[in-house]
Design a protein around this motif. Sequence first.
Motif, PDB file in Angstrom:
ATOM      1  N   VAL A  88       0.573  -1.086   0.041  1.00 44.84           N
ATOM      2  CA  VAL A  88      -0.035  -0.057   0.127  1.00 44.84           C
ATOM      3  C   VAL A  88       0.803   1.223   0.059  1.00 44.84           C
ATOM      4  O   VAL A  88       0.589   2.209  -0.802  1.00 44.84           O
ATOM      5  CB  VAL A  88      -0.999   0.042   1.059  1.00 44.84           C
ATOM      6  N   VAL A  89       1.896   1.299   0.782  1.00 49.47           N
ATOM      7  CA  VAL A  89       2.636   2.491   1.022  1.00 49.47           C
ATOM      8  C   VAL A  89       3.361   2.622  -0.277  1.00 49.47           C
ATOM      9  O   VAL A  89       3.500   3.878  -0.818  1.00 49.47           O
ATOM     10  CB  VAL A  89       3.569   2.253   2.032  1.00 49.47           C
ATOM     11  N   PRO A  90       4.006   1.802  -0.814  1.00 51.34           N
ATOM     12  CA  PRO A  90       4.914   2.079  -2.095  1.00 51.34           C
ATOM     13  C   PRO A  90       3.724   2.401  -3.202  1.00 51.34           C
ATOM     14  O   PRO A  90       4.223   3.109  -4.108  1.00 51.34           O
ATOM     15  CB  PRO A  90       5.501   0.752  -2.620  1.00 51.34           C
ATOM     16  N   SER A  91       2.618   1.589  -3.224  1.00 52.83           N
ATOM     17  CA  SER A  91       1.650   2.130  -4.193  1.00 52.83           C
ATOM     18  C   SER A  91       0.879   3.545  -4.198  1.00 52.83           C
ATOM     19  O   SER A  91       1.027   4.277  -5.213  1.00 52.83           O
ATOM     20  CB  SER A  91       0.330   0.978  -4.325  1.00 52.83           C
ATOM     21  N   GLY A  92       0.985   3.958  -2.844  1.00 55.86           N
ATOM     22  CA  GLY A  92       0.565   5.297  -2.597  1.00 55.86           C
ATOM     23  C   GLY A  92       1.572   6.215  -3.089  1.00 55.86           C
ATOM     24  O   GLY A  92       1.354   7.497  -3.441  1.00 55.86           O
ATOM     25  N   ARG A  93       2.856   5.835  -2.722  1.00 56.80           N
ATOM     26  CA  ARG A  93       3.645   6.890  -3.073  1.00 56.80           C
ATOM     27  C   ARG A  93       3.956   7.067  -4.722  1.00 56.80           C
ATOM     28  O   ARG A  93       4.276   8.328  -5.258  1.00 56.80           O
ATOM     29  CB  ARG A  93       5.101   6.419  -2.644  1.00 56.80           C
ATOM     30  N   ALA A  94       3.906   5.830  -5.526  1.00 54.75           N
ATOM     31  CA  ALA A  94       3.690   5.772  -6.645  1.00 54.75           C
ATOM     32  C   ALA A  94       2.552   6.652  -7.288  1.00 54.75           C
ATOM     33  O   ALA A  94       2.824   7.564  -8.252  1.00 54.75           O
ATOM     34  CB  ALA A  94       3.864   4.459  -7.221  1.00 54.75           C
ATOM     35  N   LEU A  95       1.451   6.464  -6.931  1.00 53.72           N
ATOM     36  CA  LEU A  95       0.237   7.040  -7.389  1.00 53.72           C
ATOM     37  C   LEU A  95       0.408   8.648  -7.001  1.00 53.72           C
ATOM     38  O   LEU A  95      -0.041   9.472  -7.792  1.00 53.72           O
ATOM     39  CB  LEU A  95      -1.098   6.553  -6.521  1.00 53.72           C
ATOM     40  N   GLY A  96       0.942   8.859  -5.795  1.00 55.74           N
ATOM     41  CA  GLY A  96       1.133  10.654  -5.428  1.00 55.74           C
ATOM     42  C   GLY A  96       2.191  11.144  -6.533  1.00 55.74           C
ATOM     43  O   GLY A  96       1.936  12.293  -6.897  1.00 55.74           O
ATOM     44  N   TRP A  97       2.914  10.321  -6.836  1.00 51.79           N
ATOM     45  CA  TRP A  97       3.983  10.828  -7.935  1.00 51.79           C
ATOM     46  C   TRP A  97       3.460  11.161  -9.191  1.00 51.79           C
ATOM     47  O   TRP A  97       3.728  11.988  -9.647  1.00 51.79           O
ATOM     48  CB  TRP A  97       5.171   9.940  -7.915  1.00 51.79           C
ATOM     49  N   LEU A  98       2.784   9.992  -9.673  1.00 55.11           N
ATOM     50  CA  LEU A  98       2.005  10.071 -10.859  1.00 55.11           C
ATOM     51  C   LEU A  98       0.850  11.502 -10.700  1.00 55.11           C
ATOM     52  O   LEU A  98       0.762  12.025 -11.780  1.00 55.11           O
ATOM     53  CB  LEU A  98       1.083   8.785 -10.989  1.00 55.11           C
ATOM     54  N   VAL A  99       0.176  11.474  -9.792  1.00 58.45           N
ATOM     55  CA  VAL A  99      -0.741  12.566  -9.452  1.00 58.45           C
ATOM     56  C   VAL A  99      -0.039  13.939  -9.801  1.00 58.45           C
ATOM     57  O   VAL A  99      -0.504  14.785 -10.433  1.00 58.45           O
ATOM     58  CB  VAL A  99      -1.672  12.437  -8.389  1.00 58.45           C
ATOM     59  N   GLN A 100       0.915  13.961  -9.109  1.00 55.95           N
ATOM     60  CA  GLN A 100       1.929  15.226  -9.170  1.00 55.95           C
ATOM     61  C   GLN A 100       2.328  15.385 -10.464  1.00 55.95           C
ATOM     62  O   GLN A 100       2.462  16.543 -11.193  1.00 55.95           O
ATOM     63  CB  GLN A 100       2.998  15.187  -8.146  1.00 55.95           C
ATOM     64  N   VAL A 101       2.723  14.482 -11.279  1.00 57.25           N
ATOM     65  CA  VAL A 101       3.408  14.632 -12.378  1.00 57.25           C
ATOM     66  C   VAL A 101       2.463  14.870 -13.564  1.00 57.25           C
ATOM     67  O   VAL A 101       2.671  15.817 -14.341  1.00 57.25           O
ATOM     68  CB  VAL A 101       4.399  13.281 -12.726  1.00 57.25           C
ATOM     69  N   LEU A 102       1.376  14.153 -13.540  1.00 54.50           N
ATOM     70  CA  LEU A 102       0.515  14.188 -14.634  1.00 54.50           C
ATOM     71  C   LEU A 102      -0.769  15.092 -14.090  1.00 54.50           C
ATOM     72  O   LEU A 102      -1.616  15.746 -15.250  1.00 54.50           O
ATOM     73  CB  LEU A 102      -0.397  12.787 -14.729  1.00 54.50           C
TER      74      LEU A 102
END
Length: 376
Positions: A88-102
């Motif tokens: 969950v934590v790595p997925s959340g971090r990856a999703l946060g990075w994607l939201v920030q970038v996209l």
Amino acid sequence: MDLEKPPAGPPTQPPVREPEGCLVVAIRLPVRIVVLVLVLPVRMGWDALVVVGRFLRDTVLRPLGRALLWLGKALFVLPLIGLWRYVVVPSGRALGWLVQVLLVVPVVWSYRYVLTPVGHGVAWLARGIGTGLAWVHARVLTPVGHAGRWLLKGIGAVLAAVGVGAYTAVAWLVRYLVVVPARWVHRWILAPVGRAIAWCARGVWRLLTLLVTGIGVVLYWTARILVVLPVLALWRWVLAPVGRFLAVVAREVGEALGHAWRIAGRISRAVGRFLGTLFRWVFVEPVRWAYLTVLTPVGHLVRDAVLRPAARAARSVGRATRQTLAAARETARQARADVRRMLFGESREREPVGRREPSGGETRTLGRSTTALTKD
């Protein structure tokens, strides 16, 4: 033995009870005897259930609870922790990075470099339009309005001068054709008729008030004589004494229950101690005596006469077996070496290679170098 100190201060006086009658004293003793006879089996059964429950709690439920707790932790808590930590934590971090970038970065860029300049342009255009409208209002509409107001004032003055005479005539006609007849009709017809109707209404109201008051008084005394006084007499002479008697009986039964429960507890404790002592002297002490005086010497004798010699014999047999197996392995190794020598001949020995390190027997002297870098 009390573990808490009593509070400092003067000793508290027990509450003074009111003197009790002979009826209370006569009811108390048989009630307490009957209640004790009824409560004693219940208290003994309750104490037995308490003992069984404590035994089950200490020997069954608590270990079972600990095992279930460990099993639940192993099956649920640790997998959930691992899932949270490694999924969950790595997925959340990856999703946060994607939201920030996209999403966040494009929105911020569009706001900074597109919407802000467009907004400034629209604001500048709106200020220009507002300035133009203010100039039109101040230079065009305001003078036109003042001119219209002056013109209307002049027209109103002309019309007022023309209509004063007509207004006076109309007012005289309205006064003598409408107001004066209406005032006469009100003074000599409507006012007397209204006063007569009001006087009749007051008389009818007083008559109705007298009738209602008389009927209320009659109903009051009828209800008082037929309902209130019998109910009051029933309450005072029947229900109150019966209630007091039942209250005394209930109080005595409650006190008897408490007293019987405490006495039954002491009796149950004495019976439990007697049964424990009887179990100890009938079962525990004979078993303990048999263990100390019979089984322990027999066990020592068996250990010294049978088990230890058998162990020594087993160790010697194991040692002889290991030696025999070692001799057999050595014989087989020699036989394989002889067969290999007969089939393939003697193997050439490797030539010794000069070692650069000093040998163990040589010693370091002043006239000879023994290091690996300066050795001849």
